[in-house]
Design a protein around this motif. Structure first.
Motif, PDB file in Angstrom:
ATOM      1  N   GLU A 145      21.407 -86.044 -41.346  1.00 41.22           N
ATOM      2  CA  GLU A 145      22.106 -85.739 -40.095  1.00 41.22           C
ATOM      3  C   GLU A 145      21.714 -84.353 -39.591  1.00 41.22           C
ATOM      4  O   GLU A 145      21.504 -83.426 -40.376  1.00 41.22           O
ATOM      5  N   GLY A 146      21.572 -84.239 -38.257  1.00 40.04           N
ATOM      6  CA  GLY A 146      21.305 -82.939 -37.665  1.00 40.04           C
ATOM      7  C   GLY A 146      19.860 -82.517 -37.691  1.00 40.04           C
ATOM      8  O   GLY A 146      19.506 -81.452 -37.186  1.00 40.04           O
ATOM      9  N   GLY A 147      18.996 -83.326 -38.265  1.00 43.62           N
ATOM     10  CA  GLY A 147      17.571 -83.040 -38.357  1.00 43.62           C
ATOM     11  C   GLY A 147      16.909 -84.162 -39.125  1.00 43.62           C
ATOM     12  O   GLY A 147      17.541 -84.780 -39.995  1.00 43.62           O
ATOM     13  N   HIS A 148      15.654 -84.432 -38.838  1.00 44.15           N
ATOM     14  CA  HIS A 148      14.996 -85.608 -39.407  1.00 44.15           C
ATOM     15  C   HIS A 148      14.844 -85.555 -40.921  1.00 44.15           C
ATOM     16  O   HIS A 148      14.684 -86.598 -41.570  1.00 44.15           O
ATOM     17  N   THR A 149      14.861 -84.368 -41.511  1.00 38.41           N
ATOM     18  CA  THR A 149      14.727 -84.249 -42.960  1.00 38.41           C
ATOM     19  C   THR A 149      15.954 -83.597 -43.597  1.00 38.41           C
ATOM     20  O   THR A 149      15.931 -83.277 -44.781  1.00 38.41           O
ATOM     21  N   ARG A 150      17.018 -83.420 -42.842  1.00 42.03           N
ATOM     22  CA  ARG A 150      18.201 -82.693 -43.339  1.00 42.03           C
ATOM     23  C   ARG A 150      19.149 -83.651 -44.065  1.00 42.03           C
ATOM     24  O   ARG A 150      19.973 -84.333 -43.465  1.00 42.03           O
ATOM     25  N   LEU A 151      19.046 -83.688 -45.366  1.00 38.88           N
ATOM     26  CA  LEU A 151      19.926 -84.501 -46.200  1.00 38.88           C
ATOM     27  C   LEU A 151      21.276 -83.794 -46.333  1.00 38.88           C
ATOM     28  O   LEU A 151      21.341 -82.649 -46.785  1.00 38.88           O
ATOM     29  N   VAL A 152      22.361 -84.465 -45.924  1.00 44.57           N
ATOM     30  CA  VAL A 152      23.689 -83.833 -45.968  1.00 44.57           C
ATOM     31  C   VAL A 152      24.628 -84.484 -46.974  1.00 44.57           C
ATOM     32  O   VAL A 152      25.676 -83.922 -47.301  1.00 44.57           O
ATOM     33  N   PHE A 153      24.266 -85.684 -47.458  1.00 41.89           N
ATOM     34  CA  PHE A 153      25.163 -86.371 -48.392  1.00 41.89           C
ATOM     35  C   PHE A 153      24.349 -87.223 -49.345  1.00 41.89           C
ATOM     36  O   PHE A 153      23.412 -87.903 -48.947  1.00 41.89           O
ATOM     37  N   LEU A 154      24.736 -87.161 -50.632  1.00 45.39           N
ATOM     38  CA  LEU A 154      24.060 -87.942 -51.662  1.00 45.39           C
ATOM     39  C   LEU A 154      25.095 -88.339 -52.705  1.00 45.39           C
ATOM     40  O   LEU A 154      25.832 -87.483 -53.225  1.00 45.39           O
ATOM     41  N   GLN A 155      25.158 -89.623 -52.997  1.00 43.26           N
ATOM     42  CA  GLN A 155      26.166 -90.127 -53.934  1.00 43.26           C
ATOM     43  C   GLN A 155      25.562 -91.216 -54.822  1.00 43.26           C
ATOM     44  O   GLN A 155      24.864 -92.105 -54.347  1.00 43.26           O
ATOM     45  N   GLN A 156      25.835 -91.133 -56.118  1.00 42.10           N
ATOM     46  CA  GLN A 156      25.447 -92.166 -57.072  1.00 42.10           C
ATOM     47  C   GLN A 156      26.701 -92.738 -57.698  1.00 42.10           C
ATOM     48  O   GLN A 156      27.466 -92.009 -58.337  1.00 42.10           O
ATOM     49  N   GLU A 157      26.914 -94.032 -57.503  1.00 40.59           N
ATOM     50  CA  GLU A 157      28.171 -94.659 -57.903  1.00 40.59           C
ATOM     51  C   GLU A 157      29.332 -93.875 -57.291  1.00 40.59           C
ATOM     52  O   GLU A 157      29.363 -93.677 -56.093  1.00 40.59           O
ATOM     53  N   GLN A 158      30.219 -93.339 -58.099  1.00 46.93           N
ATOM     54  CA  GLN A 158      31.358 -92.599 -57.564  1.00 46.93           C
ATOM     55  C   GLN A 158      31.154 -91.082 -57.580  1.00 46.93           C
ATOM     56  O   GLN A 158      32.010 -90.322 -57.132  1.00 46.93           O
ATOM     57  N   GLU A 159      30.001 -90.654 -58.066  1.00 50.82           N
ATOM     58  CA  GLU A 159      29.747 -89.217 -58.192  1.00 50.82           C
ATOM     59  C   GLU A 159      29.028 -88.682 -56.951  1.00 50.82           C
ATOM     60  O   GLU A 159      27.919 -89.123 -56.623  1.00 50.82           O
ATOM     61  N   VAL A 160      29.659 -87.733 -56.280  1.00 49.51           N
ATOM     62  CA  VAL A 160      29.053 -87.083 -55.116  1.00 49.51           C
ATOM     63  C   VAL A 160      28.160 -85.949 -55.607  1.00 49.51           C
ATOM     64  O   VAL A 160      28.635 -84.992 -56.225  1.00 49.51           O
ATOM     65  N   LEU A 161      26.881 -86.064 -55.332  1.00 52.71           N
ATOM     66  CA  LEU A 161      25.903 -85.076 -55.793  1.00 52.71           C
ATOM     67  C   LEU A 161      25.659 -83.983 -54.761  1.00 52.71           C
ATOM     68  O   LEU A 161      25.268 -82.870 -55.108  1.00 52.71           O
ATOM     69  N   LEU A 162      25.887 -84.311 -53.499  1.00 53.80           N
ATOM     70  CA  LEU A 162      25.670 -83.352 -52.404  1.00 53.80           C
ATOM     71  C   LEU A 162      26.568 -83.737 -51.246  1.00 53.80           C
ATOM     72  O   LEU A 162      26.675 -84.918 -50.910  1.00 53.80           O
ATOM     73  N   ASP A 163      27.211 -82.751 -50.647  1.00 51.86           N
ATOM     74  CA  ASP A 163      28.033 -83.022 -49.460  1.00 51.86           C
ATOM     75  C   ASP A 163      28.044 -81.797 -48.551  1.00 51.86           C
ATOM     76  O   ASP A 163      28.777 -80.836 -48.785  1.00 51.86           O
ATOM     77  N   LEU A 164      27.203 -81.845 -47.524  1.00 50.93           N
ATOM     78  CA  LEU A 164      27.115 -80.763 -46.537  1.00 50.93           C
ATOM     79  C   LEU A 164      27.676 -81.194 -45.188  1.00 50.93           C
ATOM     80  O   LEU A 164      27.499 -80.493 -44.195  1.00 50.93           O
ATOM     81  N   ARG A 165      28.331 -82.337 -45.156  1.00 54.90           N
ATOM     82  CA  ARG A 165      28.871 -82.830 -43.892  1.00 54.90           C
ATOM     83  C   ARG A 165      29.903 -81.858 -43.340  1.00 54.90           C
ATOM     84  O   ARG A 165      30.758 -81.370 -44.058  1.00 54.90           O
ATOM     85  N   GLY A 166      29.801 -81.590 -42.047  1.00 59.73           N
ATOM     86  CA  GLY A 166      30.741 -80.684 -41.412  1.00 59.73           C
ATOM     87  C   GLY A 166      30.408 -79.217 -41.568  1.00 59.73           C
ATOM     88  O   GLY A 166      31.075 -78.365 -40.985  1.00 59.73           O
ATOM     89  N   GLN A 167      29.374 -78.917 -42.345  1.00 60.21           N
ATOM     90  CA  GLN A 167      28.974 -77.521 -42.536  1.00 60.21           C
ATOM     91  C   GLN A 167      27.909 -77.136 -41.526  1.00 60.21           C
ATOM     92  O   GLN A 167      27.212 -77.984 -40.971  1.00 60.21           O
ATOM     93  N   ASP A 168      27.786 -75.849 -41.306  1.00 58.96           N
ATOM     94  CA  ASP A 168      26.736 -75.358 -40.423  1.00 58.96           C
ATOM     95  C   ASP A 168      25.384 -75.743 -40.991  1.00 58.96           C
ATOM     96  O   ASP A 168      25.182 -75.769 -42.210  1.00 58.96           O
ATOM     97  N   ASN A 169      24.471 -76.027 -40.101  1.00 56.94           N
ATOM     98  CA  ASN A 169      23.130 -76.423 -40.503  1.00 56.94           C
ATOM     99  C   ASN A 169      22.331 -75.177 -40.879  1.00 56.94           C
ATOM    100  O   ASN A 169      21.653 -74.582 -40.049  1.00 56.94           O
ATOM    101  N   SER A 170      22.423 -74.786 -42.139  1.00 58.35           N
ATOM    102  CA  SER A 170      21.752 -73.568 -42.587  1.00 58.35           C
ATOM    103  C   SER A 170      20.242 -73.682 -42.489  1.00 58.35           C
ATOM    104  O   SER A 170      19.538 -72.677 -42.373  1.00 58.35           O
ATOM    105  N   GLU A 171      19.714 -74.913 -42.533  1.00 56.96           N
ATOM    106  CA  GLU A 171      18.276 -75.105 -42.413  1.00 56.96           C
ATOM    107  C   GLU A 171      17.787 -74.720 -41.025  1.00 56.96           C
ATOM    108  O   GLU A 171      16.599 -74.502 -40.823  1.00 56.96           O
ATOM    109  N   LYS A 172      18.705 -74.618 -40.076  1.00 54.11           N
ATOM    110  CA  LYS A 172      18.322 -74.338 -38.698  1.00 54.11           C
ATOM    111  C   LYS A 172      18.712 -72.921 -38.273  1.00 54.11           C
ATOM    112  O   LYS A 172      18.933 -72.653 -37.099  1.00 54.11           O
TER     113      LYS A 172
END
Length: 434
Positions: A145-172
Motif C-alpha cells: 500500500e502507498g507504493g508499488h513495493t511498499r509492504l505494510v502487512f505480513l502475516q503467517q497463520e495467526q502471527e503478524v510479522l509486520l504491520d505498518l498500516r496507518g503509519q507514515d510512509n517512511s520510505e517516502k
C-alpha cells in the motif's frame, strides 16, 4: 548509484530523483501484484490451494489488459500466479525479468484450474494490493500500500510479522521536498547545480531508447511506432523532429505494453511515465546536438516536474499521468534544450496541462501507445511554443496565474472532480465485448 550532489536542498532533490527514477520490467501494477504474492507465498511454500487478490480500482484498471513481460498473456490472475512459480524472485519491480517458459506454463495451468480469485476493494484508489495465500503448509497474507513495493502487512497463520498500516510512509521521506518547496524553487536549484549531478540519469536514457528501438524492430503491441515510421517513409507523415519524438515514444510503449522482457526506466512509479519523460527529451537533445550535460539537466527537469505533478494528482489517477505529468515534464525539458529560462519552462508546463488535462486513463494496454504518441508530440509543440513566448492566459480553464496553482487545480480535478471515474471505467472494462 553515486552522484556529485552537494548537501542541503540540492542533495534532497538528487535523492528524490534517485528514489523515483528506477528500473522496472513490464507494467508496474502486474509486477507489484506478483511481488506481493511472492512475499506471502515465501512464508508458506508448497502446493498451492488458493490465492486471493484484493485490489484498488486503480491497480486493477492498470493491470487488467496489459501484457506481462516474457509471456503472450495478460490478466491480474496470471500476474498473481507468476508470483507463486518464480524461483527466488527479486524483491523489486524487475520481478518478471527472470521468467522461464516452464514457469509461465505452470501459471497458465493453475489459472485454468481456477486457483486464483480477484476482487476489487470498494471505494479504494491509489496503490493497494492485498493477497491471501493458502498452501499445504498453511495460510499467509501480505499487503502492499502507498507504493508499488511498499509492504505494510505480513502475516503467517495467526502471527503478524509486520504491520505498518496507518503509519507514515517512511520510505517516502524524500517526497517531503515536494511539500516544502515550490516547483519554481526546485527548478531554480536544478538550473544552478553542476551538470555532473545528473549523470546518473543517462542510464534511463540508454535503457528507454533501447526499448524504443526494439519496438520499431519487433512485431509487438499495437505497432503505432512502426506504422508511424511507414507513413513517414511513404511521405504521408513528416520527417521533422516532432514526428521522430512521437514515433520513438510510441514504439517504446508498443514494446512495453505487449510484454517485451526488457527493463525500462520508470518515473514516479510508472514505466510509461518514464518513457514519456525521457524519450522526447532525449530525441530533442540528440537532434539539436546538445552535449550530455545539457541533456541530463533537461532530463532532471522532466522527471522532477512529472514527480511534482503526481504528488498532487495521485500516484494512480483517473487522468492520464503520461499526458499531464510526464509530458508536462518533457515539454519543460524541451524548452530548456531550446534555450528557455525558468519562466518559459513553467509556461511549457501550463501549455501542456491546458492541452491534455482532459485525457482519461482507461487502464494499461497496448492502446496506450496512441496516447503516448499524441502526448509526446504535444510536449514538443508546447515546449517550442513556450520558448517563443506563447502562453495560455490565466483564467483559461485550469490555468492559473502561476504554475504552482495550475498544478493544484489539476490535482483538484483529478481527486475531487473525477471522483468515481475509475469505478465507472472498470464497469466498462469488465463488461463483455459484443
Amino acid at each position: 548509484m553515486e552522484t556529485n550532489c552537494p548537501s542541503n536542498i540540492d542533495a534532497r532533490i538528487c535523492k528524490l530523483l534517485q528514489k523515483e527514477v528506477i528500473p522496472a520490467t513490464g507494467c508496474t501494477e502486474p509486477a507489484a501484484i506478483a511481488l506481493t504474492v511472492a512475499r506471502a507465498y515465501a512464508l508458506v511454500p508448497g502446493k498451492l490451494k488458493k490465492v486471493k487478490v484484493l485490489l484498488s480500482s486503480s491497480v486493477f484498471k492498470n493491470a487488467k489488459a496489459v501484457g506481462i513481460p516474457g509471456t503472450e498473456h495478460t490478466g491480474v490472475d496470471l500476474a498473481a500466479l507468476l508470483g507463486i512459480v518464480l524461483k527466488e524472485p527479486v524483491q523489486d519491480l524487475t520481478i518478471f525479468s527472470s521468467l522461464q517458459e516452464e514457469q509461465i506454463e505452470m501459471a497458465v495451468k493453475m489459472r485454468e484450474e481456477g486457483i486464483a480469485e480477484v476482487a476489487i476493494k470498494e471505494s479504494c484508489s491509489g496503490v493497494f494490493i492485498q493477497v491471501q495465500v493458502e498452501t499445504e503448509k498453511g495460510h499467509a497474507q501480505a499487503i502492499t500500500e502507498g507504493g508499488h513495493t511498499r509492504l505494510v502487512f505480513l502475516q503467517q497463520e495467526q502471527e503478524v510479522l509486520l504491520d505498518l498500516r496507518g503509519q507514515d510512509n517512511s520510505e517516502k521521506e524524500h517526497i517531503s521536498v515536494l511539500s516544502q518547496y515550490s516547483l519554481s524553487q526546485i527548478l531554480q536549484r536544478i538550473l544552478s547545480m553542476k551538470a555532473s549531478s545528473w549523470q546518473f540519469l543517462q542510464e534511463g536514457l540508454r535503457m528507454n531508447m533501447a526499448v524504443a528501438r526494439a519496438g520499431l524492430e519487433l512485431d509487438k503491441g499495437l505497432g503505432v511506432g512502426r506504422t508511424w515510421k511507414k507513413l513517414v517513409d511513404k511521405g504521408l507523415f513528416s520527417q521533422d523532429l516532432s514526428s521522430k519524438v512521437a514515433l520513438y515514444t510510441a514504439a517504446a510503449c508498443d514494446a512495453r505494453m505487449s510484454g517485451v522482457q526488457m527493463p525500462v526506466m520508470s518515473s514516479a512509479g510508472s514505466g510509461n511515465h518514464g518513457l514519456a519523460a525521457i524519450i522526447p527529451v532525449a530525441i530533442t537533445g540528440q537532434e539539436l546536438k546538445k552535449d550530455e550535460g545539457e541533456i541530463n539537466r533537461a532530463l532532471a527537469i522532466s522527471h522532477l516536474i512529472n514527480i511534482y505533478i503526481k504528488h498532487y494528482t495521485g500516484r494512480l489517477s483517473p487522468i492520464c499521468g503520461c499526458a499531464v505529468a510526464a509530458c508536462s515534464g518533457a515539454g519543460a525539458g524541451i524548452t530548456f534544450l531550446l534555450g528557455g529560462g525558468l519562466g518559459e519552462i513553467e509556461e511549457a508546463v501550463k501549455n501542456v496541462i491546458s492541452s491534455l488535462a482532459g485525457m482519461v486513463c482507461d487502464g494499461g494496454k497496448v492502446g496506450c501507445a496512441l496516447k503516448l504518441s499524441s502526448s509526446a508530440v504535444t510536449a514538443w509543440w508546447c515546449g517550442a511554443l513556450a520558448r517563443e513566448g506563447l502562453k495560455v492566459p490565466a483564467g483559461n480553464g485550469l490555468i492559473a496565474h502561476n504554475v504552482q496553482d495550475t498544478i493544484k487545480n489539476l490535482g483538484y480535478l483529478s481527486s475531487v472532480g473525477m471522483d468515481g471515474v475509475d469505478n465507472n471505467i472498470i464497469s466498462l472494462l469488465t463488461k463483455p465485448c459484443d
